[in-house]
Design an enzyme around this catalytic site. Structure first.
Site, mmCIF file in Angstrom:
data_model
loop_
_atom_site.group_PDB
_atom_site.id
_atom_site.type_symbol
_atom_site.label_atom_id
_atom_site.label_comp_id
_atom_site.label_asym_id
_atom_site.label_seq_id
_atom_site.Cartn_x
_atom_site.Cartn_y
_atom_site.Cartn_z
ATOM 1 C CB VAL A 117 -0.820 0.641 1.495
ATOM 2 C CG1 VAL A 117 -1.415 1.407 1.208
ATOM 3 C CG2 VAL A 117 -2.178 -1.188 1.219
ATOM 4 C CB CYS A 118 1.364 4.287 -2.310
ATOM 5 S SG CYS A 118 1.728 5.629 -2.299
ATOM 6 C CB VAL A 119 3.137 5.153 2.832
ATOM 7 C CG1 VAL A 119 4.627 5.824 2.700
ATOM 8 C CG2 VAL A 119 3.571 5.441 4.773
ATOM 9 C CB ALA A 128 -2.464 4.801 3.101
#
Lengths: 123, 125
Positions: free
Chosen positions: B72-74, B77
């Site tokens: 998940v792209c930090v 997110a």
């Protein structure tokens, strides 16, 4: 793991600049590819051509003017920037309406452009 | 790359079916990167009605079964409140795994670009 040979990335940016954050996040990803020293080309098509519209003032709707950064892409060695002719025409945009000079290409030429790149990203 | 959220778009489901088909054909799936609203797929707090498909849980199960790397792209997110408050504040730290489903991890956009470099094909859903 060692990063192997470089790949030619093509960014296909199809979304209007505002109304969703997708185009802006697409630029973030593009800059990451540049940081990885990958050759990157960009093509604006569909509503994505609105990102190239000059004199945007999105602060009035609480949005960041991230498109103002496009003319600086050359600093990062991103020189191959295209816009699809049909997308511009459909939206009544002329080349003088754009915030920077781009290479205007026909829809028919896009296939060859995609063929010439290793990785095609769509945003 | 999964670029749409699980509630309003089919992106995560199409990618799931594609990954399953690719694995069944003997291909390797080196990573699935969740970007834009796609980060919601990994949200542990997501609870669709019980008689409806839970695509996040399905990805989670596929990851456990096949050893998939679900990222998940930090930044995306954090922007959407998918990571907990502490993780959102300190992007340089490993985000709390508690806010993500098992099998998902949060990492930077470099992981997406690295996938494009390392894989034979990168497919955007």
């Amino acid at each position: 793991m060692a990063t192997p040979a470089r790949k030619r990335f093509l960014w296909m940016s199809r979304r209007a600049p505002h109304g969703s954050v997708q185009a802006q996040e697409g630029l973030d990803a593009l800059l990451m590819a540049v940081a990885f020293e990958q050759p990157v080309s960009v093509v604006f098509l569909d509503d994505g051509v609105y990102q190239l519209k000059r004199d945007q003032d999105p602060a009035r709707i609480g949005r960041k003017n991230f498109c103002a950064g496009f003319p600086s892409l050359g600093i990062y060695d991103v020189h191959d920037i295209y816009a699809e002719r049909e997308s511009l025409a459909l939206r009544g945009l002329r080349e003088e309406d754009l915030l920077m000079p781009v290479r205007v290409v026909d829809s028919a030429a896009l296939g060859a452009l995609m063929e010439a790149h290793d990785v095609v990203m769509s945003f | 790359m999964v670029s749409e959220g699980p509630a309003q778009r089919q992106s995560a489901e199409s990618a799931y079916h594609f990954a399953q088909a690719a694995l069944a054909k003997g291909h390797e799936v080196i990573r699935v990167f969740f970007y834009h609203d796609g980060v919601h797929v990994g949200a542990r707090a997501s609870t669709p009605p019980q008689d409806e498909r839970n695509i996040g849980a399905q990805w989670s199960a596929l990851a456990a079964e096949q050893g998939l790397d679900l990222v998940v792209c930090v930044a995306a997110a954090a922007r959407r409140g998918v990571l907990d408050e502490e993780a959102g504040r300190r992007l340089d730290q490993a985000p709390a795994p508690g806010s993500l489903l098992p099998g998902f991890r949060a990492a930077g956009l470099g992981q997406l670009i690295e996938s494009g470099i390392d894989a034979d094909r990168l497919i955007v859903f």
